[in-house]
Write an enzyme that holds these catalytic residues in place. Structure first.
Site, short mmCIF file in Angstrom:
data_model
loop_
_atom_site.label_atom_id
_atom_site.label_comp_id
_atom_site.label_asym_id
_atom_site.label_seq_id
_atom_site.Cartn_x
_atom_site.Cartn_y
_atom_site.Cartn_z
CB SER A 105 -0.95 -0.04 1.20
OG SER A 105 -1.90 0.99 1.14
CG ASP A 158 -2.86 -0.50 -2.45
OD1 ASP A 158 -2.93 0.67 -2.03
OD2 ASP A 158 -3.49 -1.44 -1.92
CG ASP A 183 -6.17 0.67 -0.89
OD1 ASP A 183 -5.35 1.61 -0.77
OD2 ASP A 183 -6.13 -0.36 -0.19
#
EC number: 5.4.2.10
Length: 447
Positions: free
Chosen positions: A103, A244, A246
């Site tokens: 992430s 990533d 999100d």
């Protein structure tokens, strides 16, 4: 989750080369996951995607080998945003999706996230089953039952079309100039296409990944580069994703930051005005109290979940509500997708702005954030801070200082060896004082 050996708040994560983020473990994890998925009666195929970290190649190969040894077919997606794997897992009718990503962490970290066949995070029971198989030695299935691997070449195009489908056909971004910061991460090749195909003028930064520069001074955790680009280009808005894809944060044309709490309020208030909210809003223990108070003013119910988008989703499903999120920019919009999606969330915010006829500044004006301060205390290993008497006593003193006008939160990070010490209230001076004192107590209690 406290009884898990490997799984944290958001999958398994750590420094590359340190247990469990090693090729040997990933081989075993692939095999264990394959065994667990097969015995859950799910379909016999798994998708693997990754962000742009150099170590992703190594772990992709190890997971592929482990899954094949368990007799599970593998479809390789290459670098793709985490929410794209969730979406494609559903459309391919796969058993599960695996994302190789850490992430917003730097390149030397990596990790694994799993999605169910429905495109949601795995439930605790299935994670526990995978861990049970990790305790067993690898036993390769019969040669004729080995899994096969193939690459999905059109994955980016499929996901671009999905993102565009989450807004009405008549919606366009004509006349708006956006700066996109892709964090040298997984959105670098899809986000620009989405916003350009919807009509925006797009300037892109952070879209030259080299395997080592993911999240390096760019992206949603480092907004200075985006602020500078918005000012230099005289753009209308800046949009920052994390490695990533999100999470999403924004920068207004005047350079002011718009965090996840404010984006959540903008979405909820505009949907409420249109009669499309369908219930309340879920935040987390970290959500600024100002969000709760502002939503209450417009008659919107608010509930707090544990930190992590999987827990936000659990409460949304339990209440049959549609919108939830975190200040970090994780937002879940259930009538659009099944997990946090930075691109989709950005589109929904832009849709709200266009439909309202107001500026971002005007939409944010309905919410006043309370002063909030957090200190991350690094520890050798995670522990429950509320299990230490001296910390509990210090926390009680801090709560007495702030009274009913504030709150204290102590929690162990689910992704890093940190104890997060947070306070918010009416007085910034009081908050700073109690947080610093409480952080010192935590440091002294570190094992």
């Amino acid at each position: 989750m406290t009884q898990r050996k490997y799984f944290g708040t958001d999958g398994i994560r750590g420094r590359v080369g340190d247990s469990p983020i090693t090729p040997e473990f990933m081989l075993h994890l692939g095999w264990a996951a394959g065994q667990a998925f097969k015995r859950a009666g799910q379909r016999n195929s798994v998708l693997i995607g990754k962000d742009t970290r150099l170590s992703g190649y190594m772990f992709e190969s190890a997971l592929e080998a482990g899954l094949a040894a368990a007799g599970v077919d593998v479809k390789l997606l290459g670098p793709m945003p985490t929410p794209a794997i969730a979406y494609l897992t559903r459309t391919f009718r796969a058993s599960a999706g695996i994302v190789i990503s850490a992430s917003h962490n730097p390149h030397h970290d990596n990790g694994i996230k799993f999605f169910s066949s429905a495109g949601t995070k795995l439930d605790d029971a299935l994670e526990a089953e995978i861990e049970r198989w990790l305790d067993q030695p690898i036993k390769v299935c019969e040669p004729e039952e080995l899994g096969k691997a193939s690459r999905v070449d059109d994955a980016p195009g499929r996901y671009v079309e999905f993102c565009k489908s989450t807004v009405p056909n008549e919606f366009t971004l004509d006349g708006i100039h956006l700066v996109l910061d892709c964090a040298h991460g997984a959105t670098y090749h899809v986000a620009p296409k989405v916003f350009r195909e919807l009509g925006a003028k797009v300037t892109v930064i952070g879209a030259e990944p080299d395997g080592l520069n993911i999240n390096l001074n760019v992206g949603s955790t480092h907004l200075d580069a985006l602020k500078q680009a918005v000012a230099e280009k005289k753009a209308d808005l800046g949009i920052a994703f994390d490695g990533d894809g999100d999470r999403v944060l924004m920068v207004d044309r005047d350079g002011s930051e718009v965090d996840g709490d404010e984006l959540l309020y903008i979405l909820a208030s505009q949907r409420q005005a249109e009669g499309r909210l369908n219930g309340g809003v879920v935040g987390t223990l970290m959500t600024n109290l100002g969000v709760e108070l502002a939503l209450r003013e417009i008659g919107v119910e608010f509930e707090r979940a544990k930190v992590g988008d999987r827990y936000v989703m659990e409460r949304l499903l339990a209440n049959n509500w549609l919108i939830g999120g975190e200040g970090s920019g994780h937002m879940v919009i259930r009538d659009c997708t099944t997990t946090g999606d930075g691109i989709v969330s950005a589109l929904q915010v832009l849709l709200a702005v266009r439909r309202s006829g107001k500026t971002m500044e005007e939409l944010r004006a309905g919410m006043s954030k309370l002063p909030q301060k957090m200190i991350n205390v690094r520890v050798a290993e995670r522990f429950d801070p509320l299990g230490r008497a001296d910390i509990v006593e210090a926390m009680a003193r801090a709560e007495a200082t702030l009274g009913d006008a504030g709150r204290i939160l102590l929690r162990a990070s689910g992704t890093e060896p940190l104890i997060r010490v947070m306070a918010e209230g009416q007085s910034a001076d009081d908050i700073t004082r109690v947080v610093e004192e409480l952080a010192r107590v935590v440091e002294r209690s570190t094992p």
